[in-house]
Design a protein around this motif. Structure first.
Motif, PDB file in Angstrom:
ATOM      1  N   ARG A 129      23.581  41.636  -2.918  1.00  0.00           N
ATOM      2  CA  ARG A 129      24.430  42.181  -1.860  1.00  0.00           C
ATOM      3  C   ARG A 129      24.317  43.693  -1.802  1.00  0.00           C
ATOM      4  O   ARG A 129      24.207  44.280  -0.715  1.00  0.00           O
ATOM      5  CB  ARG A 129      25.890  41.772  -2.098  1.00  0.00           C
ATOM      6  N   ASN A 130      24.304  44.335  -2.974  1.00  0.00           N
ATOM      7  CA  ASN A 130      24.176  45.791  -2.977  1.00  0.00           C
ATOM      8  C   ASN A 130      22.787  46.232  -2.534  1.00  0.00           C
ATOM      9  O   ASN A 130      22.644  47.300  -1.929  1.00  0.00           O
ATOM     10  CB  ASN A 130      24.517  46.354  -4.354  1.00  0.00           C
TER      11      ASN A 130
ATOM     12  N   VAL B  74      11.834  46.803   4.573  1.00  0.00           N
ATOM     13  CA  VAL B  74      12.022  47.614   3.370  1.00  0.00           C
ATOM     14  C   VAL B  74      13.125  47.006   2.497  1.00  0.00           C
ATOM     15  O   VAL B  74      13.018  46.980   1.266  1.00  0.00           O
ATOM     16  CB  VAL B  74      12.338  49.067   3.749  1.00  0.00           C
ATOM     17  N   ILE B  75      14.180  46.523   3.126  1.00  0.00           N
ATOM     18  CA  ILE B  75      15.248  45.862   2.364  1.00  0.00           C
ATOM     19  C   ILE B  75      14.703  44.603   1.697  1.00  0.00           C
ATOM     20  O   ILE B  75      15.022  44.314   0.529  1.00  0.00           O
ATOM     21  CB  ILE B  75      16.447  45.542   3.277  1.00  0.00           C
TER      22      ILE B  75
ATOM     23  N   LEU C  67       9.615  35.973  -1.823  1.00  0.00           N
ATOM     24  CA  LEU C  67       9.930  36.349  -0.454  1.00  0.00           C
ATOM     25  C   LEU C  67      10.905  35.362   0.202  1.00  0.00           C
ATOM     26  O   LEU C  67      11.797  35.776   0.952  1.00  0.00           O
ATOM     27  CB  LEU C  67       8.649  36.457   0.379  1.00  0.00           C
ATOM     28  N   THR C  68      10.771  34.066  -0.074  1.00  0.00           N
ATOM     29  CA  THR C  68      11.699  33.085   0.505  1.00  0.00           C
ATOM     30  C   THR C  68      13.124  33.354   0.035  1.00  0.00           C
ATOM     31  O   THR C  68      14.075  33.328   0.826  1.00  0.00           O
ATOM     32  CB  THR C  68      11.274  31.661   0.134  1.00  0.00           C
TER      33      THR C  68
ATOM     34  N   TYR D 129      18.828  38.218   2.354  1.00  0.00           N
ATOM     35  CA  TYR D 129      19.007  39.150   3.469  1.00  0.00           C
ATOM     36  C   TYR D 129      19.841  38.498   4.572  1.00  0.00           C
ATOM     37  O   TYR D 129      20.767  39.115   5.117  1.00  0.00           O
ATOM     38  CB  TYR D 129      17.663  39.598   4.017  1.00  0.00           C
ATOM     39  N   ALA D 130      19.547  37.250   4.911  1.00  0.00           N
ATOM     40  CA  ALA D 130      20.320  36.560   5.940  1.00  0.00           C
ATOM     41  C   ALA D 130      21.784  36.419   5.547  1.00  0.00           C
ATOM     42  O   ALA D 130      22.681  36.494   6.390  1.00  0.00           O
ATOM     43  CB  ALA D 130      19.705  35.182   6.204  1.00  0.00           C
ATOM     44  N   GLN D 131      22.015  36.250   4.242  1.00  0.00           N
ATOM     45  CA  GLN D 131      23.385  36.093   3.748  1.00  0.00           C
ATOM     46  C   GLN D 131      24.202  37.366   3.938  1.00  0.00           C
ATOM     47  O   GLN D 131      25.392  37.301   4.262  1.00  0.00           O
ATOM     48  CB  GLN D 131      23.335  35.718   2.266  1.00  0.00           C
TER      49      GLN D 131
END
Length: 351
Positions: A43-44, A58-59, A160-161, A167-169
């Motif tokens: 999350r951070n 980049v994230i 990556l998955t 990221y979607a979360q």
């Protein structure tokens, strides 16, 4: 392999971002196999990236780097004894690397170990380095992670998955929900949640490392004769299998205990400690009345908010590794092990 299961979540605040997540079957979104501490680090990674205005690719690179380097854990390292004095998510043994991005103390240590053990610093470190790379926005997340971390092998694509799921979360986090960054200070995301904070004086650094090594197996089944220096065997641990594993891992392989309670109690490196002087990370051995050999061993965990003694152990068949209240009835003998002075030799990635 970590399997990602993503549900709908439109939370926009730091406070609500972890609501309904985890592996305990709570309603809402979940990411199977990740602890709350791992989710907080992810999350951070997203929150700080958003706060800094970093693009999605980049994230994602930051997330795959964390997942590959440390499995999303803020790791201490017995080869850097000072790191054991800070709260962490486990013990790593890659040279002198620490933290979620496994920064080498010999390369990046000028900022001090307190800073290196702060996951917020390490996440910002990654973004700072990424921002310096020409053409970063045209690179794949895996290649950008490799360019920043300079690992011997580019293994980042394998995560990556997971990174896309994370990221979607958390992509709906709003910068306004995060603490405002002070002038000259790095973005703080959703905060540290205590990871990387100095441990209290009551929890010695090596004792904390012993606890950290053992507690990641909470929930693992008890198996008679189970466990060695590398982890569970036969699907689990018995009591002395868990303690020999924890001390081996916490010491970087320098403490090798026998797989038998009385032999561990009698080990030449074990210091006899009065019960009233017990500290977290000490081993407590149980001997039945009238018997001469101990039959059980636990790791002293500390006291809860009510002052009750807690222990971490593998109890018996049909149960799992657990933190539980200390019980009475047997003779209790306390032993303390110290980290040997000689540093372990290890090879890490080159940065």
């Amino acid at each position: 392999m970590l399997v990602v299961l993503i549900g709908a979540d439109t939370s926009s605040s730091c406070a609500a971002a972890l609501s309904g997540t985890g592996v305990q079957g709570a309603p809402g979104a979940s990411i199977d196999g990740l602890s709350e501490a791992q989710l907080q680090l992810a999350r951070n990674g997203v929150a700080i990236g958003i706060q800094r205005g970093e693009p999605e690719q980049v994230i994602l690179a930051e997330l795959v780097a964390q997942a590959t380097e440390s499995t999303l854990r803020n790791l201490a390292n017995p080869a850097v004894p000072e790191s054991l004095r800070y709260s962490n998510d486990g013990i790593g043994h890659d040279g002198d690397s620490v933290g979620p991005h496994q920064l080498r103390v010999s390369v990046w240590g000028s900022v001090g170990i307190a800073t290196l053990m702060n996951p917020i610093y390490q996440i910002n470190w990654f973004y700072d380095r990424a921002d310096m790379i020409t053409g970063r926005d045209r690179m794949s997340p895996a290649d950008l992670a490799q360019a920043v971390e300079v690992a011997a092998v580019n293994a980042y694509a394998g995560q990556l998955t997971l990174a896309r799921g994370l990221y979607a979360q958390f992509a709906h986090l709003a910068p306004g929900s995060m603490p405002a960054a002070q002038a000259g200070q790095p973005a703080s995301g959703c905060g540290t949640n205590g990871s990387g904070a100095p441990l209290s004086a009551g929890a010695g650094g090596f004792g904390a490392a012993i606890i950290a090594a053992a507690q990641k197996w909470i929930g693992t089944p008890y198996v008679w004769g189970g466990g060695d220096q590398n982890g569970p065997t036969g699907g689990g641990f018995d009591c002395s299998g868990l303690t020999l594993y924890a001390l081996y891992q916490a010491s970087g392989g320098r403490i090798r205990l026998a797989h038998y309670t009385q032999a561990q109690q009698d080990d030449p490196a074990a210091q006899v400690i009065l019960f009233e002087q017990r500290q977290p990370g000490d081993l407590i051995f149980f001997t039945s009345p009238g018997q001469s050999s101990s039959h059980h061993v636990v790791i002293y965990y500390g006291r809860n908010e009510n002052g009750q003694d807690l222990v971490l152990h593998a109890p018996q068949s049909g149960q799992s590794v657990i933190v539980a209240p200390l019980w009475a009835g047997d003779r209790l003998d306390v032993r303390r092990f110290s980290l040997p002075a000689e540093p372990a030799s290890a090879e890490g990635k080159q940065l």
